[in-house]
Design a protein around this motif. Structure first.
Motif, short mmCIF file in Angstrom:
data_model
loop_
_atom_site.label_atom_id
_atom_site.label_comp_id
_atom_site.label_asym_id
_atom_site.label_seq_id
_atom_site.Cartn_x
_atom_site.Cartn_y
_atom_site.Cartn_z
N MET A 1 0.84 -1.17 0.00
CA MET A 1 0.00 0.00 0.00
C MET A 1 0.89 1.25 0.00
SD MET A 1 -2.96 1.12 2.68
CE MET A 1 -2.03 2.02 3.87
N LYS A 2 0.54 2.23 -0.82
CA LYS A 2 1.29 3.48 -0.88
C LYS A 2 0.40 4.61 -0.38
CE LYS A 2 4.11 2.10 -4.79
NZ LYS A 2 4.52 2.40 -6.16
N GLU A 3 1.01 5.51 0.39
CA GLU A 3 0.26 6.62 0.98
C GLU A 3 1.18 7.83 1.08
OE1 GLU A 3 -1.66 7.67 5.34
OE2 GLU A 3 -0.67 5.75 5.02
N VAL A 4 0.75 8.95 0.51
CA VAL A 4 1.51 10.20 0.65
C VAL A 4 1.19 10.77 2.02
CG1 VAL A 4 1.84 12.52 -0.23
CG2 VAL A 4 1.57 10.63 -1.82
N ILE A 5 2.23 10.98 2.85
CA ILE A 5 1.98 11.45 4.21
C ILE A 5 2.30 12.93 4.39
CG2 ILE A 5 2.16 9.18 5.28
CD1 ILE A 5 4.99 9.89 6.15
N ARG A 6 3.10 13.50 3.49
CA ARG A 6 3.39 14.94 3.50
C ARG A 6 3.68 15.36 2.08
NH1 ARG A 6 7.19 16.53 8.50
NH2 ARG A 6 6.22 18.55 8.22
N GLU A 7 3.27 16.58 1.72
CA GLU A 7 3.59 17.07 0.39
C GLU A 7 3.43 18.58 0.31
OE1 GLU A 7 0.94 16.04 -2.88
OE2 GLU A 7 -0.63 15.62 -1.43
N ASN A 8 4.12 19.14 -0.65
CA ASN A 8 3.94 20.53 -1.02
C ASN A 8 3.93 20.57 -2.54
OD1 ASN A 8 6.63 20.48 -1.94
ND2 ASN A 8 7.43 21.54 -0.16
N GLU A 9 4.12 21.75 -3.13
CA GLU A 9 4.02 21.83 -4.59
C GLU A 9 5.19 21.15 -5.32
OE1 GLU A 9 5.93 25.30 -2.77
OE2 GLU A 9 3.88 24.61 -2.60
N HIS B 1 7.63 18.59 -3.58
CA HIS B 1 8.13 17.34 -2.99
C HIS B 1 7.04 16.60 -2.23
CE1 HIS B 1 11.66 19.98 -3.37
NE2 HIS B 1 12.26 18.87 -3.74
N TYR B 2 7.32 15.35 -1.94
CA TYR B 2 6.40 14.57 -1.12
C TYR B 2 7.17 13.50 -0.34
CZ TYR B 2 6.69 10.94 -4.72
OH TYR B 2 7.16 9.99 -5.60
N VAL B 3 6.52 13.03 0.73
CA VAL B 3 7.00 11.87 1.48
C VAL B 3 5.94 10.79 1.31
CG1 VAL B 3 7.63 10.92 3.73
CG2 VAL B 3 8.16 13.31 3.21
N MET B 4 6.35 9.64 0.82
CA MET B 4 5.43 8.55 0.62
C MET B 4 5.78 7.40 1.55
SD MET B 4 4.55 6.36 -2.82
CE MET B 4 6.24 5.82 -3.01
N LYS B 5 4.76 6.83 2.15
CA LYS B 5 4.91 5.64 2.99
C LYS B 5 4.45 4.44 2.16
CE LYS B 5 3.04 3.66 7.25
NZ LYS B 5 2.13 3.92 8.38
N HIS B 6 5.33 3.45 2.04
CA HIS B 6 5.03 2.27 1.25
C HIS B 6 5.14 1.04 2.15
CE1 HIS B 6 6.21 -0.79 -1.98
NE2 HIS B 6 4.94 -0.52 -2.15
N THR B 7 4.06 0.30 2.25
CA THR B 7 4.05 -0.91 3.07
C THR B 7 3.88 -2.13 2.17
OG1 THR B 7 2.99 0.34 4.84
CG2 THR B 7 2.95 -2.05 5.03
N LEU B 8 4.81 -3.07 2.29
CA LEU B 8 4.75 -4.29 1.51
C LEU B 8 5.15 -5.45 2.41
CD1 LEU B 8 4.37 -5.61 -1.29
CD2 LEU B 8 6.80 -5.21 -1.69
N ASP B 9 4.27 -6.39 2.56
CA ASP B 9 4.53 -7.57 3.41
C ASP B 9 4.95 -7.17 4.83
OD1 ASP B 9 3.90 -9.28 1.30
OD2 ASP B 9 5.98 -9.33 0.61
#
Length: 66
Positions: A1-9, A11-19
């Motif tokens: 599952m991928k989820e953007v947890i912070r972003e601006n115009e 950059h972004y921080v994405m959280k990726h959960t796999l297994d």
């Protein structure tokens, strides 16, 4: 599952959960295939994100003179 947890115009921080393994990516929106940071530590990812945001929002000495 991928989820953007912070972003601006730019950059972004994405959280990726796999297994059950969580990985955080910091990337530019224009070139999302090249990550600035890949880590398993959320604090490290958000710290870099905050530093990048500060660099992009701080006025340069040239801007201050105008």
């Amino acid at each position: 599952m991928k989820e953007v947890i912070r972003e601006n115009e730019k950059h972004y921080v994405m959280k990726h959960t796999l297994d059950g393994v969580v990985t955080y990516y910091v990337a530019e929106k224009e070139n999302s295939m090249e990550y600035l940071l890949c880590t398993h530590n959320e604090d490290e990812a958000t710290s870099l994100y905050d530093s990048i945001c500060l660099l992009y929002t701080s006025p340069s000495p040239r801007d201050k003179r105008q």
